[in-house]
Design an enzyme around this catalytic site. Structure first.
Site, PDB file in Angstrom:
ATOM      1  N   ASP A 109       5.143 -16.032 -34.165  1.00  0.00           N
ATOM      2  CA  ASP A 109       4.755 -14.861 -34.949  1.00  0.00           C
ATOM      3  C   ASP A 109       3.533 -14.306 -34.211  1.00  0.00           C
ATOM      4  OD1 ASP A 109       5.397 -13.527 -37.767  1.00  0.00           O
ATOM      5  OD2 ASP A 109       3.229 -13.568 -37.627  1.00  0.00           O
ATOM      6  N   LYS A 127       6.396 -20.496 -43.748  1.00  0.00           N
ATOM      7  CA  LYS A 127       5.477 -19.842 -42.807  1.00  0.00           C
ATOM      8  C   LYS A 127       4.326 -20.782 -42.558  1.00  0.00           C
ATOM      9  CE  LYS A 127       5.010 -16.074 -40.433  1.00  0.00           C
ATOM     10  NZ  LYS A 127       6.112 -15.200 -39.937  1.00  0.00           N
TER      11      LYS A 127
HETATM   12  P1  NDP Z   1       2.358 -10.346 -31.213  1.00  0.00           P
HETATM   13  O1  NDP Z   1       1.232 -11.291 -31.314  1.00  0.00           O
HETATM   14  O2  NDP Z   1       3.291 -10.431 -30.064  1.00  0.00           O
HETATM   15  O3  NDP Z   1       1.829  -8.845 -31.273  1.00  0.00           O
HETATM   16  C1  NDP Z   1       1.075  -8.399 -32.359  1.00  0.00           C
HETATM   17  C2  NDP Z   1       0.683  -6.955 -32.125  1.00  0.00           C
HETATM   18  O4  NDP Z   1       0.138  -6.432 -33.326  1.00  0.00           O
HETATM   19  C3  NDP Z   1      -0.398  -6.798 -31.074  1.00  0.00           C
HETATM   20  O5  NDP Z   1      -0.258  -5.555 -30.425  1.00  0.00           O
HETATM   21  C4  NDP Z   1      -1.666  -6.854 -31.917  1.00  0.00           C
HETATM   22  O6  NDP Z   1      -2.793  -6.190 -31.315  1.00  0.00           O
HETATM   23  C5  NDP Z   1      -1.249  -6.107 -33.146  1.00  0.00           C
HETATM   24  N1  NDP Z   1      -2.017  -6.612 -34.300  1.00  0.00           N
HETATM   25  C6  NDP Z   1      -2.026  -7.866 -34.778  1.00  0.00           C
HETATM   26  N2  NDP Z   1      -2.868  -7.987 -35.812  1.00  0.00           N
HETATM   27  C7  NDP Z   1      -3.386  -6.764 -35.992  1.00  0.00           C
HETATM   28  C8  NDP Z   1      -4.308  -6.245 -36.910  1.00  0.00           C
HETATM   29  N3  NDP Z   1      -4.882  -7.007 -37.850  1.00  0.00           N
HETATM   30  N4  NDP Z   1      -4.603  -4.921 -36.820  1.00  0.00           N
HETATM   31  C9  NDP Z   1      -4.028  -4.128 -35.856  1.00  0.00           C
HETATM   32  N5  NDP Z   1      -3.160  -4.592 -34.952  1.00  0.00           N
HETATM   33  C10 NDP Z   1      -2.836  -5.876 -35.019  1.00  0.00           C
HETATM   34  O7  NDP Z   1       3.167 -10.502 -32.594  1.00  0.00           O
HETATM   35  P2  NDP Z   1       4.667 -10.085 -32.941  1.00  0.00           P
HETATM   36  O8  NDP Z   1       5.058  -8.868 -32.198  1.00  0.00           O
HETATM   37  O9  NDP Z   1       5.506 -11.290 -32.842  1.00  0.00           O
HETATM   38  O10 NDP Z   1       4.533  -9.741 -34.500  1.00  0.00           O
HETATM   39  C11 NDP Z   1       4.259  -8.432 -34.973  1.00  0.00           C
HETATM   40  C12 NDP Z   1       4.683  -8.301 -36.415  1.00  0.00           C
HETATM   41  O11 NDP Z   1       6.095  -8.557 -36.513  1.00  0.00           O
HETATM   42  C13 NDP Z   1       4.040  -9.295 -37.392  1.00  0.00           C
HETATM   43  O12 NDP Z   1       3.897  -8.663 -38.641  1.00  0.00           O
HETATM   44  C14 NDP Z   1       5.081 -10.401 -37.501  1.00  0.00           C
HETATM   45  O13 NDP Z   1       4.944 -11.111 -38.702  1.00  0.00           O
HETATM   46  C15 NDP Z   1       6.355  -9.585 -37.463  1.00  0.00           C
HETATM   47  N6  NDP Z   1       7.569 -10.281 -37.074  1.00  0.00           N
HETATM   48  C16 NDP Z   1       7.658 -10.976 -35.899  1.00  0.00           C
HETATM   49  C17 NDP Z   1       8.836 -11.595 -35.545  1.00  0.00           C
HETATM   50  C18 NDP Z   1       9.004 -12.298 -34.250  1.00  0.00           C
HETATM   51  O14 NDP Z   1      10.115 -12.755 -33.976  1.00  0.00           O
HETATM   52  N7  NDP Z   1       7.990 -12.401 -33.401  1.00  0.00           N
HETATM   53  C19 NDP Z   1      10.002 -11.572 -36.441  1.00  0.00           C
HETATM   54  C20 NDP Z   1       9.834 -10.753 -37.610  1.00  0.00           C
HETATM   55  C21 NDP Z   1       8.646 -10.160 -37.908  1.00  0.00           C
HETATM   56  P3  NDP Z   1      -3.986  -7.064 -30.686  1.00  0.00           P
HETATM   57  O15 NDP Z   1      -3.432  -7.675 -29.441  1.00  0.00           O
HETATM   58  O16 NDP Z   1      -5.068  -6.088 -30.453  1.00  0.00           O
HETATM   59  O17 NDP Z   1      -4.352  -8.096 -31.732  1.00  0.00           O
HETATM   60  O1  2IT Z   2       8.630 -13.191 -39.562  1.00  0.00           O
HETATM   61  C1  2IT Z   2       9.583 -13.714 -38.956  1.00  0.00           C
HETATM   62  O2  2IT Z   2      10.749 -13.609 -39.351  1.00  0.00           O
HETATM   63  C2  2IT Z   2       9.291 -14.473 -37.739  1.00  0.00           C
HETATM   64  N1  2IT Z   2       8.146 -14.529 -37.322  1.00  0.00           N
HETATM   65  C3  2IT Z   2      10.399 -15.206 -37.016  1.00  0.00           C
HETATM   66  C4  2IT Z   2      10.677 -16.513 -37.688  1.00  0.00           C
HETATM   67  C5  2IT Z   2      11.644 -17.406 -36.979  1.00  0.00           C
HETATM   68  O3  2IT Z   2      11.819 -18.534 -37.485  1.00  0.00           O
HETATM   69  O4  2IT Z   2      12.223 -17.037 -35.959  1.00  0.00           O
END
Ligand code: NDP
Ligand code: 2IT
Length: 449
Positions: A166, A126
């Protein structure tokens, strides 16, 4: 608890006393491994657990950049190369002001287990920065990404370490990072980053993969308990990449999504969320979710005031935390249970606190654990890497079919492990055990490294 487990937990705590999120993630895994550790006395002699909780390498670096006013800003960059046991280091980059070493390490640690569950050859990593993308211009984002990559490039490579997106890192940021990497290396090494746009080597369906994968896992879990998504009410936290595509697939599977959120508050629309509008606000305008009301004035907006997210106060059958770590507390879990929730699907990484997870399981709520349920994103990243190696593209349907099969396999592994080790329907334990068994086998094969 088993004496070996207890000792490793105590030592890990002592060594990382200022890293609460990392310790939380380690504790959650180790406490579920007891039945396996009990039957493998030989692990202690080869310090198997001690090696598993210690990152192979931690990189931190300075990221200086110039903002639009000409001011020099210095951020901190990270890459935790946690484990290369079963493949090149692999995991996302997070740009968010809360980023610190503890959060990077918890995410890197969980990534090892998640990636093992996919069945694909990827290790765990990460990275990211405490840079806050909110309110920054495109040019500022580009300059930051270029500076970040100018240091990161020497540590990564398509067979070494493959970052992706992420929180705060999507296709735009991956594009700037890739452009700078290619310029420094003077070579097109497509597989060095995933989440690329399709026009220069990305995979179809990678954008959708995490959210879609979450719903495939949820469907399998409900099916195993003679239930389905048809006609269910769903609430989702977040409105980013994972939340949006979880919503899209939930609706396609016959559910009704009535709430989504961002860090400022949540919207409740009893008619069902207008996802096209959410995409316009979040993916195009990069605005706040409150703006939903400008089109749907009958929807409600609840501002976040305390520590708990208001989205969990809304009555629902299925809750999908898709924002960030520890966003679903014991207090929220109690409200969800009172309101009759049947399942919680973790789209985000470690979104439920340990107390919340324990409470939900105790009350018979099905919990789809992050390491398993959100693994569709990284699995599709691995499919992107394989397309890059082959210099070939699969169709959207081909990638989605592979993703679906991977999520079915992951659910089955969790179920088999939870049944075999005496914790039926506890897929949190099942996921940890199934992943651990694969990692432990690989660790034994490779000697003391
Ligand atoms: P994005 O940046 O696209 O979206 C994040 C969302 O979560 C936004 O709506 C944001 O709101 C909200 N958010 C972020 N931080 C906070 C906080 N501290 N408190 C409240 N709301 C918060 O990120 P992703 O959708 O990619 O990621 C979301 C989650 O999924 C994370 O935990 C990530 O690690 C996990 N994840 C992502 C993957 C991926 O492929 N993208 C894969 C697996 C897991 P705001 O805009 O107001 O900050
Ligand atoms: O938390 C996760 O698994 C991710 N943000 C995606 C990682 C990746 O290498 O696609």
């Amino acid at each position: 608890m088993n004496a070996y487990l207890e000792r490793v937990l105590a030592e890990t705590k002592q060594k990382n006393i200022n890293e609460p999120e990392f310790l939380q993630a380690v504790k959650e895994v180790l406490t579920t491994l007891e039945p396996v550790i009990d039957t493998h006395k030989e692990y202690e002699g080869i310090a198997l657990l001690e090696r598993m909780v210690e990152p192979e390498r931690i990189i931190t670096f300075r990221v200086p950049w110039v903002n639009d006013e000409g001011k020099v800003i210095v951020n901190r960059g990270y890459r935790i190369q946690f484990s290369s046991l079963i493949g090149p280091y692999k995991g996302g980059l997070r740009f968010h002001p809360s980023v610190n070493q503890s959060i990077m390490k918890f995410l890197g640690f969980e990534q090892i287990f998640k990636n093992a569950l996919t069945g694909l050859p990827i290790g765990g990593a990460k990275g990211g920065s405490d840079f806050d993308p909110k309110g920054k211009s495109d040019n500022e984002i580009m300059r930051f990404c270029q500076s970040f990559m100018t240091e990161l490039y020497r540590h990564i490579g398509q067979d070494v370490d493959v970052p992706a997106g992420d929180i705060g890192v999507g296709a735009r940021e991956i594009g700037y990072l890739f452009g700078q990497y290619k310029r420094i290396r003077n070579a097109y090494e497509g597989g060095v980053l995933t989440g690329k746009e399709v026009c220069y080597g990305g995979s179809l369906a990678r954008t959708e993969a995490t959210g879609y994968g979450l719903m495939f896992f949820m469907r399998e879990m409900l099916k195993a308990h003679n239930n389905s998504l048809q006609g269910k009410t769903v609430t989702i936290s977040g409105s980013g990449n994972v939340a949006i595509y979880a919503c899209e697939k939930a609706v396609a599977m016959g559910a009704k999504v009535v709430a989504m959120s961002d860090s400022n508050g949540c919207i409740y629309d009893e008619n069902g969320i207008d996802l096209d509008l959410i995409k316009q606000i979040k993916e195009v305008e990069r605005g706040r979710i409150k703006e939903y009301l400008r089109v749907h004035s009958s929807a409600k907006y609840i501002e976040k005031t305390g520590d708990d997210s208001p989205v969990w106060t809304i009555k629902t059958d299925i809750a999908l935390p898709c924002a960030t770590q520890n966003e679903l507390t014991l207090n929220s879990a109690k409200i969800l249970v009172e309101n009759g929730v049947i399942a919680v699907g973790e789209g985000a990484n470690m979104p439920c606190t340990q107390e919340a997870t324990d409470y939900l399981l105790e009350k018979g709520v099905l919990v789809a654990p992050a390491k398993a349920a959100n693994a569709g994103g990284v699995a599709t990243s691995a499919i992107e890497m394989s397309q890059n190696s082959m210099r070939f593209y699969y169709t959207f349907e081909e990638v989605e079919a592979k993703l679906e099969q991977i999520m079915i396999n992951i659910f089955n592994s969790c179920k088999i492990a939870s049944d075999k080790y005496g914790c039926p329907a506890n897929y949190v334990a099942g996921a940890n055990i199934a992943a651990f068994q694969k990692l432990a086998k690989a660790m034994r094969s490779q000697g003391i490294v």
